[in-house]
Design a protein around this motif. Structure first.
Motif, PDB file in Angstrom:
ATOM      1  N   PHE A  97       0.879  -1.152  -0.162  1.00  0.00           N
ATOM      2  CA  PHE A  97      -0.045  -0.123  -0.141  1.00  0.00           C
ATOM      3  C   PHE A  97       0.998   1.219   0.202  1.00  0.00           C
ATOM      4  O   PHE A  97       1.811   1.302   0.793  1.00  0.00           O
ATOM      5  CB  PHE A  97      -0.973   0.120   1.229  1.00  0.00           C
ATOM      6  CG  PHE A  97      -2.010  -1.318   1.430  1.00  0.00           C
ATOM      7  CD1 PHE A  97      -3.129  -1.155   0.799  1.00  0.00           C
ATOM      8  CD2 PHE A  97      -1.517  -2.346   1.757  1.00  0.00           C
ATOM      9  CE1 PHE A  97      -3.984  -1.920   0.751  1.00  0.00           C
ATOM     10  CE2 PHE A  97      -2.480  -3.380   1.972  1.00  0.00           C
ATOM     11  CZ  PHE A  97      -3.831  -3.267   1.295  1.00  0.00           C
ATOM     12  N   ASN A 145      -3.527   4.370  -2.095  1.00  0.00           N
ATOM     13  CA  ASN A 145      -4.231   4.929  -0.667  1.00  0.00           C
ATOM     14  C   ASN A 145      -4.849   6.003  -1.195  1.00  0.00           C
ATOM     15  O   ASN A 145      -4.044   7.053  -1.953  1.00  0.00           O
ATOM     16  CB  ASN A 145      -3.730   4.794   0.324  1.00  0.00           C
ATOM     17  CG  ASN A 145      -3.538   3.325   0.959  1.00  0.00           C
ATOM     18  OD1 ASN A 145      -4.072   2.668   0.884  1.00  0.00           O
ATOM     19  ND2 ASN A 145      -2.445   3.341   1.654  1.00  0.00           N
ATOM     20  N   ASP A 146      -6.355   6.594  -0.977  1.00  0.00           N
ATOM     21  CA  ASP A 146      -6.750   7.791  -1.454  1.00  0.00           C
ATOM     22  C   ASP A 146      -6.322   8.872  -0.409  1.00  0.00           C
ATOM     23  O   ASP A 146      -6.285   8.708   0.864  1.00  0.00           O
ATOM     24  CB  ASP A 146      -8.262   7.864  -1.439  1.00  0.00           C
ATOM     25  CG  ASP A 146      -8.861   8.958  -1.802  1.00  0.00           C
ATOM     26  OD1 ASP A 146      -8.406   9.637  -2.754  1.00  0.00           O
ATOM     27  OD2 ASP A 146      -9.637   9.676  -1.214  1.00  0.00           O
ATOM     28  N   SER A 169      -6.074   2.958  -9.242  1.00  0.00           N
ATOM     29  CA  SER A 169      -5.999   2.775  -8.033  1.00  0.00           C
ATOM     30  C   SER A 169      -5.111   1.496  -7.539  1.00  0.00           C
ATOM     31  O   SER A 169      -4.910   1.157  -6.097  1.00  0.00           O
ATOM     32  CB  SER A 169      -7.311   2.522  -7.119  1.00  0.00           C
ATOM     33  OG  SER A 169      -8.096   1.384  -7.714  1.00  0.00           O
ATOM     34  N   GLN A 170      -5.029   0.652  -8.534  1.00  0.00           N
ATOM     35  CA  GLN A 170      -4.093  -0.731  -8.180  1.00  0.00           C
ATOM     36  C   GLN A 170      -3.082  -0.921  -9.187  1.00  0.00           C
ATOM     37  O   GLN A 170      -3.557  -0.905 -10.476  1.00  0.00           O
ATOM     38  CB  GLN A 170      -5.230  -1.705  -8.012  1.00  0.00           C
ATOM     39  CG  GLN A 170      -4.626  -3.157  -7.329  1.00  0.00           C
ATOM     40  CD  GLN A 170      -5.327  -4.117  -7.128  1.00  0.00           C
ATOM     41  OE1 GLN A 170      -5.945  -4.797  -8.271  1.00  0.00           O
ATOM     42  NE2 GLN A 170      -5.857  -4.415  -6.054  1.00  0.00           N
ATOM     43  N   ASN A 189       0.210   5.647  -0.304  1.00  0.00           N
ATOM     44  CA  ASN A 189      -0.554   6.976  -0.757  1.00  0.00           C
ATOM     45  C   ASN A 189      -0.492   7.417  -1.865  1.00  0.00           C
ATOM     46  O   ASN A 189       0.832   7.383  -2.754  1.00  0.00           O
ATOM     47  CB  ASN A 189      -0.335   7.908   0.379  1.00  0.00           C
ATOM     48  CG  ASN A 189      -0.756   7.431   1.791  1.00  0.00           C
ATOM     49  OD1 ASN A 189      -1.740   6.700   1.746  1.00  0.00           O
ATOM     50  ND2 ASN A 189      -0.479   8.173   2.926  1.00  0.00           N
ATOM     51  N   ASN A 241      -1.712  -1.312  -4.008  1.00  0.00           N
ATOM     52  CA  ASN A 241      -2.872  -0.671  -3.921  1.00  0.00           C
ATOM     53  C   ASN A 241      -2.396   0.725  -3.721  1.00  0.00           C
ATOM     54  O   ASN A 241      -1.693   1.018  -2.768  1.00  0.00           O
ATOM     55  CB  ASN A 241      -3.879  -0.977  -2.848  1.00  0.00           C
ATOM     56  CG  ASN A 241      -4.327  -2.720  -3.068  1.00  0.00           C
ATOM     57  OD1 ASN A 241      -4.689  -2.817  -4.372  1.00  0.00           O
ATOM     58  ND2 ASN A 241      -4.022  -3.536  -2.267  1.00  0.00           N
ATOM     59  N   GLU A 269     -12.507   9.203  -2.107  1.00  0.00           N
ATOM     60  CA  GLU A 269     -13.410   8.485  -1.365  1.00  0.00           C
ATOM     61  C   GLU A 269     -14.217   9.069  -0.489  1.00  0.00           C
ATOM     62  O   GLU A 269     -14.008  10.265  -0.006  1.00  0.00           O
ATOM     63  CB  GLU A 269     -12.428   7.236  -0.894  1.00  0.00           C
ATOM     64  CG  GLU A 269     -11.786   6.275  -1.777  1.00  0.00           C
ATOM     65  CD  GLU A 269     -11.068   5.266  -1.214  1.00  0.00           C
ATOM     66  OE1 GLU A 269     -10.737   5.375   0.024  1.00  0.00           O
ATOM     67  OE2 GLU A 269     -10.800   4.303  -2.004  1.00  0.00           O
ATOM     68  N   ARG A 310      -4.624   7.976  -7.281  1.00  0.00           N
ATOM     69  CA  ARG A 310      -5.674   6.860  -7.204  1.00  0.00           C
ATOM     70  C   ARG A 310      -6.944   7.119  -8.023  1.00  0.00           C
ATOM     71  O   ARG A 310      -7.322   5.921  -8.636  1.00  0.00           O
ATOM     72  CB  ARG A 310      -6.339   6.982  -5.753  1.00  0.00           C
ATOM     73  CG  ARG A 310      -7.153   5.770  -5.280  1.00  0.00           C
ATOM     74  CD  ARG A 310      -8.015   5.984  -3.953  1.00  0.00           C
ATOM     75  NE  ARG A 310      -8.832   7.208  -4.478  1.00  0.00           N
ATOM     76  CZ  ARG A 310     -10.017   6.865  -4.829  1.00  0.00           C
ATOM     77  NH1 ARG A 310     -10.467   5.816  -5.590  1.00  0.00           N
ATOM     78  NH2 ARG A 310     -10.742   8.130  -5.346  1.00  0.00           N
TER      79      ARG A 310
END
Length: 765
Positions: free
Chosen positions: A157, A248-249, A219-220, A159, A246, A286, A215
């Motif tokens: 993960f 992060n938002d 997003s991935q 940001n 991934n 999000e 993102r």
């Protein structure tokens, strides 16, 4: 360009030969160890001579067996032969008579990398060992026959907008080949995603390469990582794995309206607070990073905006609307958001303000009272029909309707004029019974709508001085036998049901030489003893008539009787025994107790008479007259049958047999045994039983069954007399109990209770 297979095979053979030469140059020769080593350190001539023994793993079976070394010994003779023993001896490894060591099967370095064996030389003619046993080692040479293997890697993960060099995750691959050689050396490489990520070749650590991660765009990421051995050389083996990253938002997008205008319709009778409609907001972040704030430029007193569960704006109504006053509203709403990463992402057109247009829908509304609660005050007491006030309501609609009024509360002491709303008192009010009356009134439009509304009328009853004062604390006034003249024997007070009674004043209604009263002017008065000498057995005067007046307007006056007890007391006027004051009448509780006693006695007498009658009828049915039985002894044999399960015995026969000397003749066979006079009345129950048994044996007319009669017979020789309740008298003897008065105050009452007849009894006891 294609390479011929023969040339390819020659190239591989030359490569293997080169590897063997390198390993021969840099490897350690086989160690020679004597099994029986002398503890004395001195130079010794070597008898065993070894070449370097190296065996390559995974040799093709077509090349086996293959010579890997030569055993040499200085004591070697033409008829000498060699033997080996130890790990893999005579299976994996063999030796011939010439001392050549052969490998017979493919070897796997990853399972066994080195073998330890023993070498012996023997004389084949006489089977004698020519030299000591020597130890040598065979090392397996590694080849690149294993691919790197990745361990499981969890998702990473990071940001969005993360800085360059930010750690994301780490991958790890292992190679089963020799780690000290190039065969086991692993390096890493990214096969995709190199625009935003990079990997360290030697450690497998993946970091951010470009800080433009977004993102909202992607997003991935699925990255393919390759691990290779033999870096920089041809023939290396590779393996790949896929890792997930991934994004992060973060709050890097501004909230904005989905449109520039919102229109709503609201009925004028809408309740408050209520939701009018949605001000939908678009935010690419999000939900947890969506925090819009709304600002109204006008009509803040009527409308406000809340956030709903989707973080959109819910337009709320805070006050009631009136179509007749204002049929439409128009105002601007602004949207903003704090803590947005700067500069924010710009994605198309952004509406940070929107126009809201609200149309009010007309509805037929019920009447509206001028007040939600009407308050009136009225004096208690006698009344004449009078108006106490008015209520009023209006029709808020444009087309005005007639309004009629009514009272809903059934116990309301008011009545109302249906047309004018005039309130009138219809009954006398008593503040002491109920001080406040709450009445619900209605206002209703005339048909056909029949709409109505409600209001409360609060009627407070004001006090007038219409209650007499009442004496209180009279039970705390008593005289001790040892009280002296001037002693305060108690303090009395007064109460009044009226609200403002003022200060109560006390005075004696009639003068007395035994008591005096002192008004404390604080709603209390002291009772003083003007002379002593009171005794519990005789009191000259034990009651006072007291006049009490209140401070109302106008004042009211009452007379109360204070009854004073005479007591024997301990120290500090602690009561020991008190004689109540004389009463001229009988209290209600005493009358009830007397009536209960009379009723109880009557019930007992009736039950006794009914029982006697039942016994008499039972005896007549058995053939014996009631006059024949004077006394009976009744034995109950069992439970459950009542009086029918009893046996009766005539005890008087026993008494007559001893005292009269004669037996009552019986007309025939009787249920009860007839006792004959014994030869000598000695009071012997045994003799009486023998007579009865003899009589039963010779009586042919008797009942043909055996019975056992038990008689409670007492002899006449006892000087104490009979204790039987059959002959006991209900009249008690008269004794003189006056001597109890000399035993002290505690027994004086007992002497008074038992020492006087009915004519002298005090009605107060």
């Amino acid at each position: 360009m294609m390479i011929h297979p023969v040339r390819r095979q020659m190239a591989w053979t030359l490569l293997w030969a080169g590897v063997l030469v390198l390993q021969f140059v840099f490897s350690v020769a086989a160690d020679v160890e004597d099994v029986h080593r002398s503890p004395v350190l001195h130079r010794q001539k070597r008898d065993w001579i070894f070449n370097t023994y190296l065996a390559s793993e995974e040799l093709p079976r077509r090349l086996l067996p293959q010579k890997i070394g030569q055993l040499l010994n200085t004591k070697q003779k033409p008829n000498a032969k060699f033997k080996i023993s130890g790990e893999g001896a005579n299976s994996l490894f063999t030796v011939n008579d010439a001392g050549e060591i052969l490998v017979n099967a493919p070897l796997d370095r990853e399972k066994t990398s080195s073998y330890t064996l023993n070498a012996e030389i023997w004389d084949s003619s006489n089977e004698n060992r020519l030299d000591k046993i020597a130890i040598f080692h065979i090392k397996v040479q590694d080849i690149n026959d294993n691919r790197p293997v990745f361990s499981e890697t969890p998702a990473g993960f990071v940001n969005e907008r993360a800085a360059k060099g930010t750690f994301v995750l780490s991958v790890n691959a292992t190679d089963a080949d020799d780690p000290t050689s190039v065969n086991g050396n692993v390096i890493y490489e990214l096969l995709n995603g190199t625009n935003y990520f990079k990997i360290a070749n030697d450690t497998g650590v993946i970091t951010v390469k470009d800080s433009r991660l977004d993102r909202e765009t992607q997003s991935q990421y699925k990255l393919i990582v390759q691990a290779s051995d033999m870096p920089g050389l041809l023939g290396g083996l590779t393996a790949t794995t896929i890792v997930t990253i991934n994004i992060n938002d973060i709050n890097d997008n501004m909230a904005s309206f989905t449109g520039g205008t919102f229109r709503f319709e609201v009925p004028e009778d809408a309740k408050t607070p209520t939701e009018i409609g949605k001000l939908t907001v678009k935010d690419w972040d999000e939900k947890q990073n969506k925090e819009p704030k709304f600002t109204l430029k006008k009509h803040n007193d009527l409308f406000f905006v809340n956030l709903d569960t989707n973080k959109d704006g819910a337009l709320m109504l805070s006050k009631g609307l009136d179509y007749e006053t204002n049929a439409a509203y128009s105002f601007t709403v602004m949207v903003s958001e704090d803590n947005v990463v700067q500069p924010p992402d710009a994605r198309g057109s952004v509406f940070t303000s929107a126009q809201v247009i609200i149309s009010v829908v007309d509805v037929n509304e019920p009447p509206v009272f001028t007040q939600t609660e009407y308050n009136f005050k009225v004096l208690e007491g006698p009344y004449k029909t009078k108006v106490i006030g008015f209520i009023s309501a209006r029709d808020p609609d444009k087309a005005k309707s007639e309004i009629s009024y009514s009272i809903r509360s059934p116990n309301c002491p008011l009545e109302i004029n249906q047309k004018t709303g005039e309130l009138l008192l219809k009954e006398e009010l008593d503040r002491e019974s109920e001080e406040l009356h709450m009445c619900e009134v209605t206002a209703q439009e005339d048909p056909p709508s029949n709409l109505r509304s409600y209001a409360m009328v609060r009627l407070e009853v004001l006090d007038i001085n219409d209650n007499d004062p009442v004496l209180v604390n009279g039970s705390n006034v008593y005289i001790c036998e040892n009280d002296k003249k001037g002693t305060v024997i108690g303090t009395i007070g007064a109460s009044d049901k009226d609200k403002n009674s003022g200060i109560f004043r006390f005075s004696l209604a009639t003068k007395t030489s035994n008591f005096s009263l002192y008004d404390n002017l604080d709603n209390t008065a002291n009772i003083l003893l003007t002379q002593g000498g009171f005794k519990t057995d005789h009191s000259g005067e034990t009651s006072l008539d007291i006049d009490i007046s209140d401070g109302g307007m106008p004042p009211r006056k009452s007379r109360s009787t204070l009854h004073i007890r005479v007591c024997t007391c301990w120290e500090n006027r602690r009561q020991d025994y008190c004689r109540s004051y004389a009463q001229t009448g009988v209290s209600v509780s005493a009358l009830i107790a007397i009536l209960l006693c009379i009723v109880t006695i009557l019930v007992i007498v009736i039950l006794f008479v009914l029982r006697k009658r039942y016994q008499k009828e039972t005896l007549v049915a058995l053939g014996k007259s009631a006059g024949e039985i004077h006394e009976q002894l009744v034995t109950y044999d069992e439970e459950g049958g009542g009086e029918m399960d009893t046996n009766g015995y005539d005890v008087s026969i026993l008494s007559s047999a001893c005292h009269s000397g004669t037996l009552r003749p019986t007309p025939g066979p009787a249920v009860y045994a007839v006792a004959k006079k014994p030869p000598a009345c000695k009071g012997d129950m045994a003799m009486m039983i023998e007579v009865k048994k003899d009589e039963a044996d010779h009586d042919r007319d008797g009942i043909p069954y055996d019975t056992l009669h038990i008689y409670g017979y007492e002899g006449t020789e006892s000087l104490a007399g009979s204790l039987s309740s059959l002959d006991s008298s209900s009249v008690g003897s008269h004794l003189d109990y006056d001597f109890l008065s000399d035993w002290g105050p505690r027994f004086r009452t007992l002497a008074q209770l038992y020492g006087m007849d009915g004519s002298d009894s005090d009605s107060s006891y």
